[in-house]
Scaffold this motif. Structure first.
Motif, mmCIF file in Angstrom:
data_model
loop_
_atom_site.group_PDB
_atom_site.id
_atom_site.type_symbol
_atom_site.label_atom_id
_atom_site.label_comp_id
_atom_site.label_asym_id
_atom_site.label_seq_id
_atom_site.Cartn_x
_atom_site.Cartn_y
_atom_site.Cartn_z
ATOM 1 N N SER A 60 34.471 47.197 28.472
ATOM 2 C CA SER A 60 33.524 47.277 29.587
ATOM 3 C C SER A 60 34.173 46.849 30.906
ATOM 4 C CB SER A 60 32.299 46.395 29.321
ATOM 5 O OG SER A 60 32.540 45.059 29.678
ATOM 6 N N GLY A 61 33.619 47.366 31.987
ATOM 7 C CA GLY A 61 34.067 46.970 33.307
ATOM 8 C C GLY A 61 33.844 45.492 33.572
ATOM 9 N N PHE A 62 32.794 44.926 32.957
ATOM 10 C CA PHE A 62 32.540 43.489 33.115
ATOM 11 C C PHE A 62 33.671 42.670 32.502
ATOM 12 C CE2 PHE A 62 28.155 45.258 33.137
ATOM 13 C CZ PHE A 62 27.838 44.935 34.443
ATOM 14 N N ASP A 63 34.155 43.077 31.325
ATOM 15 C CA ASP A 63 35.283 42.390 30.695
ATOM 16 C C ASP A 63 36.551 42.515 31.544
ATOM 17 O OD1 ASP A 63 33.727 41.604 28.530
ATOM 18 O OD2 ASP A 63 34.351 43.293 27.277
ATOM 19 N N ILE A 64 36.759 43.703 32.099
ATOM 20 C CA ILE A 64 37.929 43.940 32.956
ATOM 21 C C ILE A 64 37.846 43.048 34.195
ATOM 22 C CG2 ILE A 64 39.101 45.654 34.407
ATOM 23 C CD1 ILE A 64 38.034 47.741 32.251
ATOM 24 N N LEU A 65 36.665 42.988 34.810
ATOM 25 C CA LEU A 65 36.470 42.163 35.990
ATOM 26 C C LEU A 65 36.735 40.684 35.679
ATOM 27 C CD1 LEU A 65 35.619 41.877 38.944
ATOM 28 C CD2 LEU A 65 33.234 41.849 38.163
ATOM 29 N N ARG A 66 36.247 40.221 34.554
ATOM 30 C CA ARG A 66 36.482 38.829 34.142
ATOM 31 C C ARG A 66 37.986 38.553 34.054
ATOM 32 N NH1 ARG A 66 33.944 38.979 29.586
ATOM 33 N NH2 ARG A 66 31.990 38.182 30.372
ATOM 34 N N ASP A 67 38.722 39.464 33.434
ATOM 35 C CA ASP A 67 40.169 39.274 33.287
ATOM 36 C C ASP A 67 40.911 39.388 34.618
ATOM 37 O OD1 ASP A 67 39.747 38.868 30.618
ATOM 38 O OD2 ASP A 67 40.562 40.800 29.971
ATOM 39 N N LEU A 68 40.445 40.279 35.499
ATOM 40 C CA LEU A 68 41.060 40.395 36.823
ATOM 41 C C LEU A 68 40.952 39.076 37.581
ATOM 42 C CD1 LEU A 68 39.831 43.844 38.169
ATOM 43 C CD2 LEU A 68 42.208 43.114 37.977
ATOM 44 N N ARG A 69 39.764 38.492 37.558
ATOM 45 C CA ARG A 69 39.531 37.263 38.310
ATOM 46 C C ARG A 69 40.245 36.069 37.689
ATOM 47 N NH1 ARG A 69 39.146 40.252 42.172
ATOM 48 N NH2 ARG A 69 37.115 40.819 43.035
ATOM 49 N N ALA A 70 40.599 36.147 36.422
ATOM 50 C CA ALA A 70 41.326 35.071 35.747
ATOM 51 C C ALA A 70 42.837 35.187 35.929
ATOM 52 C CB ALA A 70 40.981 35.066 34.256
ATOM 53 N N ASP A 71 43.315 36.312 36.444
ATOM 54 C CA ASP A 71 44.743 36.556 36.625
ATOM 55 C C ASP A 71 45.127 36.221 38.062
ATOM 56 O OD1 ASP A 71 47.203 37.913 37.326
ATOM 57 O OD2 ASP A 71 46.986 39.093 35.489
ATOM 58 N N ALA A 72 45.913 35.167 38.240
ATOM 59 C CA ALA A 72 46.265 34.703 39.578
ATOM 60 C C ALA A 72 46.912 35.789 40.438
ATOM 61 C CB ALA A 72 47.188 33.495 39.491
ATOM 62 N N GLY A 73 47.650 36.681 39.823
ATOM 63 C CA GLY A 73 48.324 37.737 40.576
ATOM 64 C C GLY A 73 47.422 38.888 40.985
ATOM 65 N N LEU A 74 46.259 39.011 40.368
ATOM 66 C CA LEU A 74 45.360 40.135 40.633
ATOM 67 C C LEU A 74 44.006 39.700 41.189
ATOM 68 C CD1 LEU A 74 45.986 42.139 37.313
ATOM 69 C CD2 LEU A 74 47.180 42.379 39.514
ATOM 70 N N ALA A 75 43.712 38.426 41.119
ATOM 71 C CA ALA A 75 42.373 37.916 41.431
ATOM 72 C C ALA A 75 41.893 38.223 42.844
ATOM 73 C CB ALA A 75 42.329 36.408 41.190
ATOM 74 N N ALA A 76 42.797 38.362 43.786
ATOM 75 C CA ALA A 76 42.394 38.567 45.179
ATOM 76 C C ALA A 76 42.065 40.019 45.526
ATOM 77 C CB ALA A 76 43.491 38.059 46.107
ATOM 78 N N ILE A 77 42.320 40.951 44.619
ATOM 79 C CA ILE A 77 42.038 42.361 44.910
ATOM 80 C C ILE A 77 40.522 42.562 44.959
ATOM 81 C CG2 ILE A 77 42.302 44.758 44.176
ATOM 82 C CD1 ILE A 77 44.843 43.869 42.649
ATOM 83 N N PRO A 78 39.996 43.098 46.074
ATOM 84 C CA PRO A 78 38.561 43.333 46.172
ATOM 85 C C PRO A 78 38.102 44.381 45.150
ATOM 86 C CG PRO A 78 39.604 43.506 48.331
ATOM 87 C CD PRO A 78 40.700 43.457 47.306
ATOM 88 N N VAL A 79 36.903 44.140 44.573
ATOM 89 C CA VAL A 79 36.356 45.042 43.552
ATOM 90 C C VAL A 79 34.948 45.482 43.932
ATOM 91 C CG1 VAL A 79 35.637 45.267 41.137
ATOM 92 C CG2 VAL A 79 37.718 44.001 41.700
ATOM 93 N N LEU A 80 34.758 46.795 43.945
ATOM 94 C CA LEU A 80 33.439 47.399 44.061
ATOM 95 C C LEU A 80 33.034 47.867 42.674
ATOM 96 C CD1 LEU A 80 30.955 48.854 45.291
ATOM 97 C CD2 LEU A 80 32.503 50.753 45.846
ATOM 98 N N MET A 81 31.966 47.276 42.115
ATOM 99 C CA MET A 81 31.400 47.768 40.849
ATOM 100 C C MET A 81 30.516 48.949 41.219
ATOM 101 S SD MET A 81 32.259 46.049 38.030
ATOM 102 C CE MET A 81 31.174 46.102 36.654
ATOM 103 N N LEU A 82 30.817 50.106 40.672
ATOM 104 C CA LEU A 82 30.053 51.328 40.923
ATOM 105 C C LEU A 82 29.553 51.813 39.577
ATOM 106 C CD1 LEU A 82 29.268 53.440 43.082
ATOM 107 C CD2 LEU A 82 31.374 54.641 42.499
ATOM 108 N N THR A 83 28.252 51.673 39.326
ATOM 109 C CA THR A 83 27.761 51.900 37.980
ATOM 110 C C THR A 83 26.368 52.496 37.939
ATOM 111 O OG1 THR A 83 27.293 50.800 35.875
ATOM 112 C CG2 THR A 83 26.936 49.515 37.867
#
Length: 125
Positions: A60-83
């Protein structure tokens, strides 16, 4: 400077619509359709902004978002959830997990473009 967006979406019509809207405005658009490998795609492509669907094959996109925000190298990338999942619980979960914006399908082209410009720091352009 050209801004790069990674569209993580599995619906071909949505992919083509978003790609059309953004490339017409000068954006570079990469797409990825598999939830299981989406995090790798983000790490590889390093987009300026991510457009993320909530319902994807294999993850799921929610799981992906959780992992993105937990990754210091990727956490700052802005995310638009479009669903298509527009219930309050979905919106609240996206916000809790760190989505910068939340938009439901169907969407207005101008609204998506304005949101991504804002997330990428481009202003009203």
């Amino acid at each position: 400077m050209v801004k790069r967006v990674l569209l993580i979406e599995d619906e071909p019509n949505i992919i083509e619509a978003v790609r059309y809207i953004l490339t017409r405005e000068g954006w570079a658009v990469d797409t990825h359709a598999n939830g299981a490998t989406a995090l790798d795609a983000v790490a590889r492509r390093r987009p300026d902004v991510i457009v993320l669907d909530a319902m994807l094959p294999n993850r799921s996109g929610f799981d992906i978002l959780r992992d993105l925000r937990a990754d210091a190298g990727l956490a700052a990338i802005p995310v638009l959830m479009l669903t298509a999942r527009g219930q309050r619980a979905d919106r609240e979960m996206a916000e809790r997990l760190g989505a910068d914006r939340f938009m439901t399908k169907p969407f207005a082209n101008a609204e998506v473009l304005a949101c991504l410009r804002d997330l990428a720091g481009l202003g009203a352009g």
